[in-house]
Design an enzyme around this catalytic site. Sequence first.
Site, PDB file in Angstrom:
ATOM      1  N   ASP A   1     -44.752 -47.215 126.498  1.00 21.19           N
ATOM      2  CA  ASP A   1     -43.893 -48.271 127.032  1.00 21.19           C
ATOM      3  C   ASP A   1     -42.570 -48.258 126.277  1.00 21.19           C
ATOM      4  O   ASP A   1     -42.520 -48.581 125.092  1.00 21.19           O
ATOM      5  CB  ASP A   1     -44.580 -49.634 126.892  1.00 21.19           C
TER       6      ASP A   1
ATOM      7  N   THR B   1     -49.705 -55.460 141.304  1.00 24.04           N
ATOM      8  CA  THR B   1     -49.179 -54.718 142.459  1.00 24.04           C
ATOM      9  C   THR B   1     -48.256 -53.566 142.067  1.00 24.04           C
ATOM     10  O   THR B   1     -47.938 -52.718 142.897  1.00 24.04           O
ATOM     11  CB  THR B   1     -48.380 -55.656 143.370  1.00 24.04           C
TER      12      THR B   1
ATOM     13  N   ARG C   1     -42.397 -55.618 136.085  1.00 26.25           N
ATOM     14  CA  ARG C   1     -43.343 -55.037 137.015  1.00 26.25           C
ATOM     15  C   ARG C   1     -44.618 -55.866 137.058  1.00 26.25           C
ATOM     16  O   ARG C   1     -45.255 -56.099 136.031  1.00 26.25           O
ATOM     17  CB  ARG C   1     -43.668 -53.594 136.596  1.00 26.25           C
TER      18      ARG C   1
ATOM     19  N   ASP D   1     -41.479 -51.622 124.577  1.00 23.53           N
ATOM     20  CA  ASP D   1     -42.243 -51.926 123.363  1.00 23.53           C
ATOM     21  C   ASP D   1     -41.803 -51.047 122.199  1.00 23.53           C
ATOM     22  O   ASP D   1     -41.696 -51.502 121.062  1.00 23.53           O
ATOM     23  CB  ASP D   1     -43.740 -51.725 123.611  1.00 23.53           C
TER      24      ASP D   1
END
Length: 209
Positions: free
Chosen positions: A200, A108, A104, A203
């Site tokens: 996340d 944006t 990602r 992670d």
Amino acid sequence: MGKVMIMEHPLIQHKLSILRDVKTSSKDFRTIIGEIAMLMTYEATRDLPLKDVEIETPITKMTAKKIAGKKLAVVPILRAGIGMVDGVLNMIPSARVGHIGLYRDPATLEPVEYYCKLPADIGEREVIVVDPMLATGGSAIDAISQIKKRGPKNIKFMCTIAAPEGLEALQKAHPDVDIYCGALDEKLNDHGYIVPGLGDAGDRIFGTK
């Protein structure tokens, strides 16, 4: 319109609570996300057709049921989707595995594809796309679009948690895809993370920051 199923099974909800906990280690996170995927696969394959086969038990001959020749593929969205693959394969050992790599763009929030490798016979298979998080929906939408170019029989999407924004976007982009979620969370924050979420997923699976 494809169906949306939010899992309410107590085992899934219990394990999701452990995933969300900031104190849960990467080792435990990896184990539990696989367990959740296995439980979700049970539900996502509920509509597989069966056929009659003749077998012999230690007692007598009988007519039993087996899955009627359905070929399946599981496609994780890299990298976090890898954490769900073993759980699916525990339930469907014969499934083939493809991979789609997306990241990602932090500015944006749009997905950028960097890798796509799918089974050669993907057109003959039903596909389950897996990714722990359905946040903005961009990665899932793009991954499913890439797979559709190969003409699979059917596509389902499976995630551990989803934001309403991502769920709505995925339904709008791919109304024919059934969606299976462990939980539907409150919202996305300004950084595109699910709230309350679990951080996340990549992670936490791989122990990176």
